[in-house]
Design a protein around this motif. Structure first.
Motif, mmCIF file in Angstrom:
data_model
loop_
_atom_site.group_PDB
_atom_site.id
_atom_site.type_symbol
_atom_site.label_atom_id
_atom_site.label_comp_id
_atom_site.label_asym_id
_atom_site.label_seq_id
_atom_site.Cartn_x
_atom_site.Cartn_y
_atom_site.Cartn_z
ATOM 1 N N HIS A 132 -4.454 -5.002 -10.644
ATOM 2 C CA HIS A 132 -5.151 -4.617 -9.409
ATOM 3 C C HIS A 132 -4.426 -5.172 -8.183
ATOM 4 O O HIS A 132 -4.398 -4.533 -7.129
ATOM 5 C CB HIS A 132 -6.597 -5.138 -9.461
ATOM 6 C CG HIS A 132 -7.423 -4.784 -8.276
ATOM 7 N ND1 HIS A 132 -8.580 -5.446 -7.958
ATOM 8 C CD2 HIS A 132 -7.265 -3.836 -7.304
ATOM 9 C CE1 HIS A 132 -9.099 -4.925 -6.854
ATOM 10 N NE2 HIS A 132 -8.327 -3.950 -6.444
ATOM 11 N N GLY A 133 -3.817 -6.336 -8.321
ATOM 12 C CA GLY A 133 -3.092 -6.934 -7.213
ATOM 13 C C GLY A 133 -1.654 -6.489 -7.093
ATOM 14 O O GLY A 133 -0.936 -6.947 -6.189
ATOM 15 N N GLY A 134 -1.177 -5.623 -8.000
ATOM 16 C CA GLY A 134 0.203 -5.143 -7.949
ATOM 17 C C GLY A 134 1.174 -5.961 -8.768
ATOM 18 O O GLY A 134 2.384 -5.743 -8.712
ATOM 19 N N PHE A 135 0.665 -6.909 -9.570
ATOM 20 C CA PHE A 135 1.528 -7.728 -10.419
ATOM 21 C C PHE A 135 1.768 -7.022 -11.751
ATOM 22 O O PHE A 135 0.846 -6.497 -12.365
ATOM 23 C CB PHE A 135 0.879 -9.094 -10.683
ATOM 24 C CG PHE A 135 0.779 -9.970 -9.465
ATOM 25 C CD1 PHE A 135 1.845 -10.767 -9.078
ATOM 26 C CD2 PHE A 135 -0.371 -9.975 -8.689
ATOM 27 C CE1 PHE A 135 1.765 -11.565 -7.943
ATOM 28 C CE2 PHE A 135 -0.472 -10.771 -7.550
ATOM 29 C CZ PHE A 135 0.604 -11.566 -7.176
ATOM 30 N N LEU A 172 6.225 -1.064 -11.556
ATOM 31 C CA LEU A 172 6.149 -0.726 -10.140
ATOM 32 C C LEU A 172 4.726 -0.887 -9.614
ATOM 33 O O LEU A 172 3.752 -0.771 -10.360
ATOM 34 C CB LEU A 172 6.573 0.731 -9.918
ATOM 35 C CG LEU A 172 7.892 1.195 -10.541
ATOM 36 C CD1 LEU A 172 8.014 2.704 -10.441
ATOM 37 C CD2 LEU A 172 9.052 0.514 -9.862
ATOM 38 N N ALA A 173 4.622 -1.140 -8.322
ATOM 39 C CA ALA A 173 3.323 -1.146 -7.651
ATOM 40 C C ALA A 173 3.418 -0.249 -6.419
ATOM 41 O O ALA A 173 4.437 -0.234 -5.725
ATOM 42 C CB ALA A 173 2.937 -2.560 -7.248
ATOM 43 N N ILE A 174 2.358 0.497 -6.171
ATOM 44 C CA ILE A 174 2.290 1.382 -5.011
ATOM 45 C C ILE A 174 1.202 0.852 -4.085
ATOM 46 O O ILE A 174 0.046 0.675 -4.498
ATOM 47 C CB ILE A 174 1.996 2.837 -5.428
ATOM 48 C CG1 ILE A 174 3.056 3.333 -6.427
ATOM 49 C CG2 ILE A 174 1.944 3.745 -4.205
ATOM 50 C CD1 ILE A 174 2.770 4.719 -7.001
ATOM 51 N N PHE A 175 1.574 0.556 -2.835
ATOM 52 C CA PHE A 175 0.650 -0.035 -1.872
ATOM 53 C C PHE A 175 0.451 0.886 -0.667
ATOM 54 O O PHE A 175 1.404 1.518 -0.198
ATOM 55 C CB PHE A 175 1.192 -1.378 -1.355
ATOM 56 C CG PHE A 175 1.341 -2.440 -2.407
ATOM 57 C CD1 PHE A 175 0.224 -3.099 -2.913
ATOM 58 C CD2 PHE A 175 2.596 -2.792 -2.873
ATOM 59 C CE1 PHE A 175 0.366 -4.099 -3.867
ATOM 60 C CE2 PHE A 175 2.749 -3.793 -3.820
ATOM 61 C CZ PHE A 175 1.627 -4.449 -4.322
ATOM 62 N N ASP A 176 -0.762 0.916 -0.151
ATOM 63 C CA ASP A 176 -1.079 1.615 1.095
ATOM 64 C C ASP A 176 -1.008 0.596 2.224
ATOM 65 O O ASP A 176 -1.893 -0.256 2.368
ATOM 66 C CB ASP A 176 -2.482 2.227 1.003
ATOM 67 C CG ASP A 176 -2.903 2.939 2.277
ATOM 68 O OD1 ASP A 176 -2.122 2.945 3.252
ATOM 69 O OD2 ASP A 176 -4.025 3.478 2.296
#
Length: 423
Positions: A82-85, A376-380
């Protein structure tokens, strides 16, 4: 399976650039503009969003086995996603402790079975994470230990630490330590300023810095890679800076909460502000920021430490130490530092992905490159949202950041090309 992340923005030479990313069989096949969709099984439209290498956290606490009411490997790793880790390193304060080949093998198997992200497992330095009886370092390395730590407990006896460093150095393994001289804590719970205001016991900064000073000398003598957990004091930063200048193989981490808060934030007797080491003064917080910027501190690590609401009820004097961090780290740091112009986005990703992977020699983590695993992490980065307790996937909700309005919400996290979190 072929998956295409289309229209995303990635960091190239420190700037956000529009790129597509083609994933095949769990690895990054191609990064380019306008990749064709022929033969692609699934398209993820990441338009206007930032596609980052999966974040790497070298310091988390998953309470399984022994205290599953606080956190399990599944809930902890879901919180990480959930945190992008996409890669985390789990500390050994569980029961039974990973202090033998059998115990750590069982825990590694659990991590692989229940975890939704990559979980690397620390072994203890001493039996049951206490006392002075050293573990079998070669056997634990062979069984899969990532590094050695007694996190939560500082090694009190100098000869124990010296001999542990000698063992770890022979194996080219790191000693990762919670630096705390128990005799100098005076059973305190807060830094001087907050302790005085609230009438609670002080935990002096010397309890941390004195042990760091001892340990860097021992690290010089042994040549071991010595890593300082959650630096909190400006005096500790000064010791680490001098040690690096002297050529000693020391690295260090700082937590998001020590970067974001000083003890001036503690206005009332609120146990959600109780962590170890405690929040220090504003001059300490500024020294930690300066330490990151000048390379004295190498990385950011959450020290994600979930507790039940009962554990964190009542007074700071009696509640458990610890704060969660997996789900709030990136968005809080992006909002308070990158959007404020104090850090660049490239610096933040370096400290939260690239540098921890490099320091701990994780060859397949922390990068977004052709041929590497598609972690990979995708962030807004463009739209704000409010951090809500109801959104946490961790069992622990013990953080003062609930209610903050932030940017950098995680849209999606992929591990080996598989979607493990989707908003």
């Amino acid at each position: 399976m072929k998956r295409l992340i289309a229209n995303g923005r990635i960091l190239e030479n420190g700037r956000l650039t529009d790129r597509d990313i083609l994933i095949e069989d769990g690895r990054i096949k191609k990064i380019a503009s306008n990749i064709g969709r022929n033969g692609v099984d699934d398209v993820i439209d990441a338009r206007h969003n930032f596609v980052s290498p999966g974040l790497v956290d070298v310091h988390v606490h998953y309470r399984q086995p022994g205290q599953e009411q606080k956190e399990t490997i599944k809930t902890g790793s879901m919180a990480a996603a959930h945190g992008g880790f996409t890669t985390v390193c789990a500390m050994p304060n569980v029961t039974p402790a990973p202090d033998s080949p059998a115990n750590i093998a069982q825990l590694i198997k659990l991590n692989q079975t229940d975890g939704v992200v990559h979980i690397k497992q620390y072994a203890t330095i001493t039996t049951n994470r206490g006392g002075d009886e050293l573990v079998d370092f070669p056997a634990l390395k062979k069984a899969g230990a990532f590094a050695f730590s007694n996190d939560g407990n500082g090694i009190q006896k100098s000869s124990t630490m010296y001999e542990a460093m000698q063992q770890a150095a022979k194996l080219n393994m790191a000693i990762v330590e919670h630096v705390q001289d128990d005799a100098l804590t005076y059973q305190g719970v807060l830094n001087e300023g907050a302790a005085s205001r609230l009438g609670l016991k002080e935990m002096p900064w010397v309890s941390e810095t004195a042990q760091v000073a001892r340990d860097v000398i021992l690290a010089e003598a042994t040549g071991v890679h010595y890593h300082v957990c959650h630096a909190s004091s400006r005096h500790t930063v000064a010791v680490i800076r001098a040690a690096k200048k002297a050529g000693i193989n020391v690295t260090a981490e700082v937590t998001p909460h020590h970067l974001l808060l000083s003890d001036e934030a503690i206005k009332t007797d609120d146990p959600y502000y109780k962590m170890n080491p405690p929040l220090r003064g504003e001059d300490d917080r500024q020294a930690l920021i300066e330490g990151l910027l000048d390379g004295t501190i190498d990385m950011i690590a959450t020290d994600h430490a979930p507790h039940t609401k009962v554990d964190k009820a009542g007074s700071i004097a009696t509640a458990s130490f610890g704060i969660t961090g997996s789900e709030t780290a990136f968005n809080m740091l992006y909002t308070k530092f990158v959007k404020a112009g104090i850090f660049t986005l490239a610096q933040l990703i370096n400290w939260m992905a690239i540098k921890p992977a490099a320091v701990f020699k994780m060859a397949d983590a922390g990068t977004l490159e052709t041929g590497r695993p598609a972690d990979l992490a995708i962030f807004d980065l463009d739209h704000s949202h409010q951090i809500k307790e109801s959104d946490y996937l961790s069992k622990g909700v013990n953080t003062p950041f609930t209610g903050e309005t932030v940017y950098g919400n995680t849209v999606m996290t992929l591990v080996a090309g598989k979607i493990v979190y989707k908003n």
